[in-house]
Design a protein around this motif. Structure first.
Motif, short mmCIF file in Angstrom:
data_model
loop_
_atom_site.label_atom_id
_atom_site.label_comp_id
_atom_site.label_asym_id
_atom_site.label_seq_id
_atom_site.Cartn_x
_atom_site.Cartn_y
_atom_site.Cartn_z
N THR A 80 9.65 1.00 7.41
CA THR A 80 10.21 0.00 8.18
C THR A 80 9.02 -0.81 9.21
O THR A 80 8.91 -2.00 9.47
CB THR A 80 11.51 0.37 8.91
N ASN A 81 8.50 -0.12 10.00
CA ASN A 81 7.60 -0.56 10.91
C ASN A 81 6.17 -1.04 10.37
O ASN A 81 5.58 -2.05 10.66
CB ASN A 81 7.35 0.53 12.07
N PHE A 82 5.83 -0.43 9.25
CA PHE A 82 4.47 -0.57 8.43
C PHE A 82 4.66 -1.93 7.92
O PHE A 82 3.82 -3.06 8.02
CB PHE A 82 4.19 0.31 7.71
N LYS A 83 6.00 -2.08 7.18
CA LYS A 83 6.27 -3.44 6.57
C LYS A 83 6.08 -4.70 7.34
O LYS A 83 5.75 -5.63 7.34
CB LYS A 83 7.47 -3.34 5.60
N ALA A 84 6.93 -4.20 8.69
CA ALA A 84 7.25 -5.43 9.58
C ALA A 84 5.92 -5.71 10.16
O ALA A 84 5.70 -6.91 10.71
CB ALA A 84 8.01 -4.79 10.79
N ALA A 85 4.85 -4.76 10.39
CA ALA A 85 3.56 -5.29 10.84
C ALA A 85 2.54 -5.85 9.76
O ALA A 85 1.54 -5.98 10.12
CB ALA A 85 2.90 -4.02 11.47
N GLY A 86 3.20 -6.29 8.55
CA GLY A 86 2.49 -6.84 7.34
C GLY A 86 1.63 -6.04 6.47
O GLY A 86 1.16 -6.36 5.60
N GLY A 87 2.02 -4.63 6.58
CA GLY A 87 1.30 -3.72 5.48
C GLY A 87 2.25 -3.54 4.41
O GLY A 87 3.41 -4.10 4.31
N THR A 88 1.61 -3.00 3.38
CA THR A 88 2.27 -2.68 2.25
C THR A 88 2.48 -1.23 2.06
O THR A 88 1.54 -0.39 2.10
CB THR A 88 1.83 -3.21 0.88
N VAL A 89 3.87 -0.76 1.54
CA VAL A 89 4.07 0.74 1.24
C VAL A 89 4.32 0.90 -0.14
O VAL A 89 5.04 0.31 -0.84
CB VAL A 89 5.42 1.24 1.93
N THR A 90 3.29 1.23 -0.96
CA THR A 90 3.33 1.59 -2.41
C THR A 90 4.30 2.46 -2.98
O THR A 90 5.00 2.10 -4.17
CB THR A 90 1.76 1.75 -2.71
N LEU A 91 4.50 3.63 -2.36
CA LEU A 91 5.53 4.31 -2.58
C LEU A 91 6.13 5.47 -1.62
O LEU A 91 5.32 5.76 -0.68
CB LEU A 91 5.13 5.43 -3.84
N ASN A 92 7.34 5.47 -1.46
CA ASN A 92 7.90 6.40 -0.45
C ASN A 92 8.67 7.40 -1.16
O ASN A 92 9.81 7.09 -1.44
CB ASN A 92 8.56 5.48 0.57
N ALA A 93 8.10 8.66 -1.51
CA ALA A 93 8.72 9.33 -2.17
C ALA A 93 8.73 11.01 -1.41
O ALA A 93 8.12 11.38 -0.82
CB ALA A 93 8.07 9.63 -3.29
N PRO A 94 9.84 11.59 -1.92
CA PRO A 94 10.04 12.96 -1.27
C PRO A 94 9.27 14.07 -2.01
O PRO A 94 8.98 13.81 -2.98
CB PRO A 94 11.70 13.28 -1.42
N HIS A 95 8.96 15.32 -1.20
CA HIS A 95 8.80 16.66 -1.88
C HIS A 95 9.23 17.64 -1.50
O HIS A 95 10.00 17.45 -0.25
CB HIS A 95 7.07 16.63 -1.75
#
Length: 394
Positions: free
Chosen positions: A185-200
């Motif tokens: 949430t914070n990284f996107k709000a700062a203009g960044g891109t999250v390519t994948l957010n996945a569990p292990h």
């Protein structure tokens, strides 16, 4: 004959005095086994240092010594953590709990044991944002900041280094998901891109499938919101082995000496942050820890502070009953009052006993905001020459 009788009488009085000494027990529930087992010994040592300091200075409430009793949360097994807490409360008779460590087991203990028995808990390291709004009957506090705050810190560090794209791998539990969502949430709000957010999952022998998906998504840095002794370490090693990533961001659950020792030189250049401060109290605590024979690792200052708050709240309330001292914790932790640093717990008790006010600052610059959690200070770190080095503070 007369001397023998006098000696016997003296001995009997000594035994009566020993038997009449008051004692209060505080549970120390941490993951002594499991994915954080390399850092919990120093956390326990921090809490127990505070209890020893108070007991050796005469105790609380006019002579009540404080005895720690350990329980193993395992960090990840809610049933085992619940059983450990039940034993400490029902069999050992602890008056409060310093712990637990990981967010999922902390929630389980709070809901299944602490609340039904009316026992106060202060966690030094449970950081899930969900714990900010959980129903707790006024019994739960934490000297660690919420991961809602950590997500801001992660973003500031990454964006400050010019990172625009990240992938996130998180341990599949309350802690991991809460932190990963906060970072995204914070990284996107700062203009960044999250390519994948996945569990292990923790405890797997092979993470090639998880790394394959993360590699396909891409990213300049892999953020590993996991545990340094299990899945998080496995994810990093698999990523290095496959060449998928060579730089990793390490949140609080990934910071400990065992990780660079296990990974080796390939971890050099990675970086992260964990709760910490460069305050006067932190420096004093480091000296006390060295004298006591343990290291200032992740969350050991917060553990000292959690134990200290419990004892000072008991003194303020004039009682070791949670129903009495729970309402004193926030007041002890915050202004107004004379500031109290590590090694000054007797001073704090004397002030309280004399009717004065204290502002407990402690080892981690304690400032508790509603609903009873740390406002949040962070120590930025980097892995250099196979060791954790401090870069700065935020």
């Amino acid at each position: 004959m007369k001397k023998t009788l006098i000696a016997a009488v003296a001995a009997s009085f000594a035994l009566v005095g020993a038997a009449s000494a008051q004692e209060v027990k505080i549970g120390v529930i941490l993951g002594f086994t499991g994915p954080l087992e390399s850092i919990t010994p120093d956390m326990a040592a921090g809490a127990e240092l505070a209890m020893k300091e108070v007991s050796e200075a005469g105790g609380i409430l006019g002579g009540t010594i404080v005895t720690p009793v350990r329980g193993d949360s395992t960090c990840i097994d809610a049933a085992a953590a619940t059983a450990a807490a039940e034993r400490l409360i029902t069999s050992e008779g602890v008056a409060a709990i310093m712990g637990a460590d990981c967010s999922g087991v902390t929630t389980a203990i709070l809901q299944n044991v602490a609340m039904p028995n009316g026992v106060v808990m202060i966690s030094p390291s449970a950081t899930s944002p969900a714990l900010s709004t959980i129903e707790d009957n006024g019994l739960f506090f934490r000297t660690a900041p919420s991961d809602a705050r950590q997500g801001v810190i992660v973003t500031e560090i990454l964006r400050g280094k010019g990172v625009n794209e990240i992938a996130i791998s998180y341990t599949n539990n309350d802690y991991g998901k809460g932190l990963a969502d906060s970072i995204e949430t914070n990284f996107k709000a700062a203009g960044g891109t999250v390519t994948l957010n996945a569990p292990h999952e923790d405890g797997k022998a092979d993470y090639s499938a998880e790394i394959g998906a993360l590699a396909s998504a891409g990213g300049e840095v892999l953020v590993v919101a996991g545990y340094l002794d299990q899945g998080g370490k496995g994810i990093i090693q698999a990523a290095l082995d496959s060449g998928a990533f060579d730089t990793f961001y390490l949140p609080d659950g990934m910071v400990g000496d065992s990780l660079p020792a296990a990974i080796g030189a390939d971890l050099n250049g990675s970086y992260g942050a964990l709760p910490g401060t460069d305050s006067e109290g932190a420096a004093i605590f480091a000296q006390l820890a060295e004298q006591a024979g343990f290291k200032v690792g992740a969350f050991s200052p917060e553990s000292y502070d959690a134990a200290a708050l419990l004892m000072l709240a008991m003194e303020k309330a004039g009682s070791t009953a949670s129903a009495d001292f729970a309402k004193e914790v926030l007041g002890i932790a915050n202004a107004p009052g004379e500031q109290i640093l590590p090694g000054q717990l007797k001073k704090a008790i004397d002030i309280i006993r004399a009717g004065g006010e204290v502002d407990y600052v402690g080892a981690s610059a304690v400032e508790l905001i509603e609903p009873g959690e740390s406002a949040g200070n962070y120590r930025e770190i980097a892995i250099q020459d196979g060791a954790i080095t401090t870069v700065g503070f935020r």
